[in-house]
Design a protein around this motif. Structure first.
Motif, mmCIF file in Angstrom:
data_model
loop_
_atom_site.group_PDB
_atom_site.id
_atom_site.type_symbol
_atom_site.label_atom_id
_atom_site.label_comp_id
_atom_site.label_asym_id
_atom_site.label_seq_id
_atom_site.Cartn_x
_atom_site.Cartn_y
_atom_site.Cartn_z
ATOM 1 N N PRO A 49 0.826 -1.213 0.000
ATOM 2 C CA PRO A 49 0.000 0.000 0.000
ATOM 3 C C PRO A 49 0.858 1.260 0.000
ATOM 4 O O PRO A 49 1.908 1.313 0.615
ATOM 5 C CB PRO A 49 -0.803 -0.114 1.296
ATOM 6 C CG PRO A 49 -0.040 -1.044 2.152
ATOM 7 C CD PRO A 49 0.699 -1.968 1.235
ATOM 8 N N LYS A 50 0.391 2.240 -0.731
ATOM 9 C CA LYS A 50 1.102 3.510 -0.815
ATOM 10 C C LYS A 50 0.492 4.483 0.191
ATOM 11 O O LYS A 50 -0.694 4.423 0.490
ATOM 12 C CB LYS A 50 0.967 4.114 -2.221
ATOM 13 C CG LYS A 50 1.333 3.174 -3.370
ATOM 14 C CD LYS A 50 2.751 2.690 -3.288
ATOM 15 C CE LYS A 50 3.155 1.889 -4.473
ATOM 16 N NZ LYS A 50 2.823 0.492 -4.445
ATOM 17 N N PRO A 51 1.290 5.392 0.725
ATOM 18 C CA PRO A 51 0.734 6.374 1.659
ATOM 19 C C PRO A 51 -0.215 7.321 0.937
ATOM 20 O O PRO A 51 -0.007 7.659 -0.224
ATOM 21 C CB PRO A 51 1.957 7.104 2.195
ATOM 22 C CG PRO A 51 3.026 6.867 1.201
ATOM 23 C CD PRO A 51 2.721 5.553 0.542
ATOM 24 N N LYS A 52 -1.265 7.730 1.617
ATOM 25 C CA LYS A 52 -2.239 8.650 1.040
ATOM 26 C C LYS A 52 -1.656 10.058 1.011
ATOM 27 O O LYS A 52 -0.913 10.459 1.891
ATOM 28 C CB LYS A 52 -3.520 8.655 1.877
ATOM 29 C CG LYS A 52 -4.155 7.303 2.018
ATOM 30 C CD LYS A 52 -4.701 6.828 0.710
ATOM 31 C CE LYS A 52 -5.384 5.483 0.915
ATOM 32 N NZ LYS A 52 -5.630 4.799 -0.305
ATOM 33 N N ARG A 53 -2.015 10.813 -0.014
ATOM 34 C CA ARG A 53 -1.563 12.203 -0.107
ATOM 35 C C ARG A 53 -2.451 13.060 0.777
ATOM 36 O O ARG A 53 -3.653 12.856 0.852
ATOM 37 C CB ARG A 53 -1.657 12.699 -1.530
ATOM 38 C CG ARG A 53 -0.656 12.086 -2.433
ATOM 39 C CD ARG A 53 -0.686 12.767 -3.763
ATOM 40 N NE ARG A 53 0.364 12.217 -4.596
ATOM 41 C CZ ARG A 53 0.905 12.869 -5.587
ATOM 42 N NH1 ARG A 53 0.502 14.071 -5.893
ATOM 43 N NH2 ARG A 53 1.857 12.315 -6.289
ATOM 44 N N LYS A 54 -1.845 14.062 1.401
ATOM 45 C CA LYS A 54 -2.602 14.989 2.228
ATOM 46 C C LYS A 54 -3.170 16.068 1.318
ATOM 47 O O LYS A 54 -2.459 16.658 0.504
ATOM 48 C CB LYS A 54 -1.711 15.587 3.304
ATOM 49 C CG LYS A 54 -1.214 14.555 4.291
ATOM 50 C CD LYS A 54 -0.380 15.203 5.364
ATOM 51 C CE LYS A 54 0.120 14.135 6.324
ATOM 52 N NZ LYS A 54 0.977 14.692 7.344
ATOM 53 N N ARG A 55 -4.445 16.327 1.452
ATOM 54 C CA ARG A 55 -5.092 17.281 0.567
ATOM 55 C C ARG A 55 -4.606 18.700 0.793
ATOM 56 O O ARG A 55 -4.348 19.438 -0.128
ATOM 57 C CB ARG A 55 -6.595 17.221 0.753
ATOM 58 C CG ARG A 55 -7.164 15.945 0.243
ATOM 59 C CD ARG A 55 -8.637 16.014 0.291
ATOM 60 N NE ARG A 55 -9.143 15.329 -0.884
ATOM 61 C CZ ARG A 55 -10.404 15.131 -1.136
ATOM 62 N NH1 ARG A 55 -11.299 15.561 -0.299
ATOM 63 N NH2 ARG A 55 -10.783 14.494 -2.209
ATOM 64 N N GLY A 56 -4.492 19.144 2.029
ATOM 65 C CA GLY A 56 -4.137 20.524 2.321
ATOM 66 C C GLY A 56 -2.700 20.864 1.992
ATOM 67 O O GLY A 56 -2.360 22.022 1.760
#
Length: 63
Positions: A49-56
């Motif tokens: 699994p890849k880390p999720k990108r932070k939207r802000g």
């Protein structure tokens, strides 16, 4: 009781190597593991699994 049994050369080599590995302090192992994890995170084609990108974080402030 018997005395010390004869040991093979392979067993003696294993014991010597094990002693060298166990002589490394835990802080050094933790430091090397942290460096490895940091390098591993930069590899875009790694498995799992890849880390999720932070939207802000991707937006410019004040935009």
């Amino acid at each position: 009781m018997k005395g010390d049994p004869e040991t093979s050369a392979e067993y003696d080599a294993f014991k010597d190597l094990l002693g060298k590995v166990l002589a490394v302090p835990h802080s050094e192992i933790a430091k090397r593991e942290a460096e490895y994890q940091k390098e591993s995170a930069l590899n875009p084609s790694r498995r799992g699994p890849k880390p999720k990108r932070k939207r802000g974080a991707s937006r410019a402030p004040g935009a």
